[in-house]
Design a protein around this motif. Structure first.
Motif, PDB file in Angstrom:
ATOM      1  N   LEU A  99      31.844   9.863  56.494  1.00 26.73           N
ATOM      2  CA  LEU A  99      32.450  10.913  55.675  1.00 26.73           C
ATOM      3  C   LEU A  99      33.950  11.006  55.926  1.00 26.73           C
ATOM      4  O   LEU A  99      34.745  11.121  54.985  1.00 26.73           O
ATOM      5  N   ILE A 100      34.347  10.930  57.183  1.00 21.67           N
ATOM      6  CA  ILE A 100      35.775  11.004  57.518  1.00 21.67           C
ATOM      7  C   ILE A 100      36.543   9.860  56.859  1.00 21.67           C
ATOM      8  O   ILE A 100      37.602  10.065  56.256  1.00 21.67           O
ATOM      9  N   GLU A 101      36.004   8.641  56.960  1.00 23.23           N
ATOM     10  CA  GLU A 101      36.691   7.488  56.372  1.00 23.23           C
ATOM     11  C   GLU A 101      36.739   7.585  54.850  1.00 23.23           C
ATOM     12  O   GLU A 101      37.740   7.209  54.233  1.00 23.23           O
ATOM     13  N   ALA A 102      35.669   8.081  54.229  1.00 25.96           N
ATOM     14  CA  ALA A 102      35.656   8.231  52.769  1.00 25.96           C
ATOM     15  C   ALA A 102      36.695   9.255  52.323  1.00 25.96           C
ATOM     16  O   ALA A 102      37.368   9.068  51.300  1.00 25.96           O
ATOM     17  N   MET A 103      36.841  10.332  53.080  1.00 25.78           N
ATOM     18  CA  MET A 103      37.852  11.339  52.763  1.00 25.78           C
ATOM     19  C   MET A 103      39.258  10.767  52.919  1.00 25.78           C
ATOM     20  O   MET A 103      40.150  11.049  52.122  1.00 25.78           O
ATOM     21  N   GLN A 104      39.452   9.943  53.939  1.00 31.42           N
ATOM     22  CA  GLN A 104      40.754   9.305  54.135  1.00 31.42           C
ATOM     23  C   GLN A 104      41.051   8.338  53.001  1.00 31.42           C
ATOM     24  O   GLN A 104      42.165   8.320  52.461  1.00 31.42           O
ATOM     25  N   ASP A 105      40.057   7.533  52.610  1.00 31.56           N
ATOM     26  CA  ASP A 105      40.255   6.554  51.533  1.00 31.56           C
ATOM     27  C   ASP A 105      40.552   7.234  50.198  1.00 31.56           C
ATOM     28  O   ASP A 105      41.266   6.685  49.355  1.00 31.56           O
ATOM     29  N   ALA A 106      39.997   8.440  50.012  1.00 39.02           N
ATOM     30  CA  ALA A 106      40.226   9.181  48.767  1.00 39.02           C
ATOM     31  C   ALA A 106      41.545   9.944  48.782  1.00 39.02           C
ATOM     32  O   ALA A 106      41.911  10.573  47.781  1.00 39.02           O
ATOM     33  N   GLY A 107      42.256   9.887  49.896  1.00 36.83           N
ATOM     34  CA  GLY A 107      43.545  10.567  50.001  1.00 36.83           C
ATOM     35  C   GLY A 107      43.427  12.058  50.237  1.00 36.83           C
ATOM     36  O   GLY A 107      44.407  12.794  50.084  1.00 36.83           O
ATOM     37  N   LEU A 108      42.229  12.519  50.632  1.00 40.85           N
ATOM     38  CA  LEU A 108      42.018  13.950  50.853  1.00 40.85           C
ATOM     39  C   LEU A 108      42.527  14.387  52.215  1.00 40.85           C
ATOM     40  O   LEU A 108      42.892  15.553  52.408  1.00 40.85           O
ATOM     41  N   ILE A 109      42.518  13.480  53.177  1.00 40.18           N
ATOM     42  CA  ILE A 109      43.071  13.752  54.502  1.00 40.18           C
ATOM     43  C   ILE A 109      43.794  12.503  54.975  1.00 40.18           C
ATOM     44  O   ILE A 109      43.521  11.396  54.511  1.00 40.18           O
ATOM     45  N   SER A 110      44.712  12.699  55.893  1.00 41.59           N
ATOM     46  CA  SER A 110      45.388  11.556  56.504  1.00 41.59           C
ATOM     47  C   SER A 110      44.653  11.197  57.789  1.00 41.59           C
ATOM     48  O   SER A 110      43.731  11.896  58.211  1.00 41.59           O
ATOM     49  N   VAL A 111      45.067  10.103  58.396  1.00 37.83           N
ATOM     50  CA  VAL A 111      44.478   9.720  59.677  1.00 37.83           C
ATOM     51  C   VAL A 111      45.034  10.675  60.722  1.00 37.83           C
ATOM     52  O   VAL A 111      46.158  10.531  61.183  1.00 37.83           O
ATOM     53  N   GLY A 112      44.229  11.693  61.061  1.00 37.64           N
ATOM     54  CA  GLY A 112      44.722  12.730  61.952  1.00 37.64           C
ATOM     55  C   GLY A 112      43.972  12.790  63.262  1.00 37.64           C
ATOM     56  O   GLY A 112      43.191  11.891  63.608  1.00 37.64           O
ATOM     57  N   SER A 113      44.201  13.872  63.971  1.00 33.32           N
ATOM     58  CA  SER A 113      43.541  14.083  65.251  1.00 33.32           C
ATOM     59  C   SER A 113      42.096  14.503  65.027  1.00 33.32           C
ATOM     60  O   SER A 113      41.674  14.812  63.905  1.00 33.32           O
ATOM     61  N   TYR A 114      41.354  14.541  66.102  1.00 31.47           N
ATOM     62  CA  TYR A 114      39.962  14.995  66.027  1.00 31.47           C
ATOM     63  C   TYR A 114      39.889  16.403  65.440  1.00 31.47           C
ATOM     64  O   TYR A 114      39.080  16.677  64.556  1.00 31.47           O
ATOM     65  N   GLU A 115      40.743  17.300  65.924  1.00 35.63           N
ATOM     66  CA  GLU A 115      40.722  18.678  65.454  1.00 35.63           C
ATOM     67  C   GLU A 115      41.037  18.760  63.961  1.00 35.63           C
ATOM     68  O   GLU A 115      40.412  19.523  63.218  1.00 35.63           O
ATOM     69  N   ASN A 117      40.540  16.388  61.705  1.00 39.69           N
ATOM     70  CA  ASN A 117      39.409  15.840  60.962  1.00 39.69           C
ATOM     71  C   ASN A 117      38.269  16.851  60.855  1.00 39.69           C
ATOM     72  O   ASN A 117      37.663  17.029  59.790  1.00 39.69           O
ATOM     73  N   MET A 118      37.948  17.527  61.964  1.00 44.13           N
ATOM     74  CA  MET A 118      36.867  18.504  61.954  1.00 44.13           C
ATOM     75  C   MET A 118      37.195  19.689  61.044  1.00 44.13           C
ATOM     76  O   MET A 118      36.335  20.202  60.329  1.00 44.13           O
ATOM     77  N   ASP A 119      38.441  20.115  61.064  1.00 40.14           N
ATOM     78  CA  ASP A 119      38.852  21.225  60.197  1.00 40.14           C
ATOM     79  C   ASP A 119      38.707  20.840  58.727  1.00 40.14           C
ATOM     80  O   ASP A 119      38.249  21.648  57.895  1.00 40.14           O
ATOM     81  N   ALA A 120      39.058  19.593  58.393  1.00 39.83           N
ATOM     82  CA  ALA A 120      38.927  19.124  57.009  1.00 39.83           C
ATOM     83  C   ALA A 120      37.466  19.040  56.588  1.00 39.83           C
ATOM     84  O   ALA A 120      37.110  19.391  55.454  1.00 39.83           O
ATOM     85  N   ILE A 121      36.600  18.606  57.482  1.00 41.27           N
ATOM     86  CA  ILE A 121      35.177  18.518  57.166  1.00 41.27           C
ATOM     87  C   ILE A 121      34.579  19.903  56.945  1.00 41.27           C
ATOM     88  O   ILE A 121      33.764  20.106  56.039  1.00 41.27           O
TER      89      ILE A 121
END
Length: 230
Positions: A99-115, A117-121
């Motif tokens: 899910l994290i990688e799919a969100m990154q590929d869609a441009g919804l989030i950047s490659v960020g920290s663990y925190e 990524n969790m906040d975006a999810i």
């Protein structure tokens, strides 16, 4: 109690509370549904499965430096009935980062920290496409009754295994409130429960080690397809 003892006791209490806070895990849990869209000579088949993700992280940077995150999965990979006795299956890993990688590929989030990524999810409420090359490994059994007949299926070349007219056209992932998928593998594969209980590999043997040159039946066990409660 003297003033000095009170100060020392207060300092000790603060130290214990701080240590407990640092050693306590923070936990995030969600369910995600992965779906495959497959074109067959007869029709389009859509198959999906739900996997629950539980990830805990120590608040201590020191512990996280030594692998302080723990990812737990519960559910099964996809079972897709293509008709005419043909099935395609997906392994359950690497669903933890899918899910994290799919969100990154869609441009919804950047490659960020663990925190980050969790906040975006936590806030995520969309359906996003999954790049076919990033899907969990897809497999098929040339004989559904024989686990040793397992073969890998390339996402961009289903025709090699299933014949003309079979194409994987799309894959999506989303968060869901559905319960983790259970029982489809046992319902589809007559040998599943016996192999799950014994831990045998798909060649029928009990391998303690596998190597680079090992075949797919020598490598795979039921744990590659299902995780968590049995």
């Amino acid at each position: 109690m003297t003033k000095l003892r009170c100060i020392l006791l207060l300092g000790f209490s603060v130290m214990v509370a701080t240590s407990f806070w640092y050693l306590t895990d923070t936990t995030d849990t969600w369910q995600q549904e992965l779906s495959l869209y497959i074109s067959t000579p007869q029709s389009e088949v859509v198959a999906s499965s739900v996997v629950a993700i539980n990830v805990s992280k120590s608040r201590s940077d020191f512990l996280n430096h030594f692998g302080g995150k723990e990812w737990l999965l519960e559910g099964e990979g996809i079972v897709s009935d293509l008709g005419d006795g043909k099935f395609i299956f997906s392994l359950i890993y690497p669903q933890r980062i899918l899910l994290i990688e799919a969100m990154q590929d869609a441009g919804l989030i950047s490659v960020g920290s663990y925190e980050e990524n969790m906040d975006a999810i936590r806030k995520f409420d969309q359906v996003v496409d999954v790049a076919l090359i990033k899907l969990p490994k897809l497999i098929a059994f040339m004989d559904i009754n024989d686990p040793s007949s397992v073969v890998e299926v390339q996402p961009n070349n289903l025709e090699k295994v299933f014949g003309k007219g079979y194409f994987l056209t799309r894959a999506t992932i989303e968060k869901t409130s559905k319960a983790p998928t259970r029982g489809r593998l046992a319902d589809t594969l007559p040998w599943w429960q016996g192999y799950q209980k014994s831990g045998r590999h798909f060649d029928g043997e009990m391998h303690k080690l596998t190597f680079v040159h090992s075949t797919l039946p020598q490598i795979l066990t039921t744990s590659a397809f299902a995780a968590g409660r049995k």
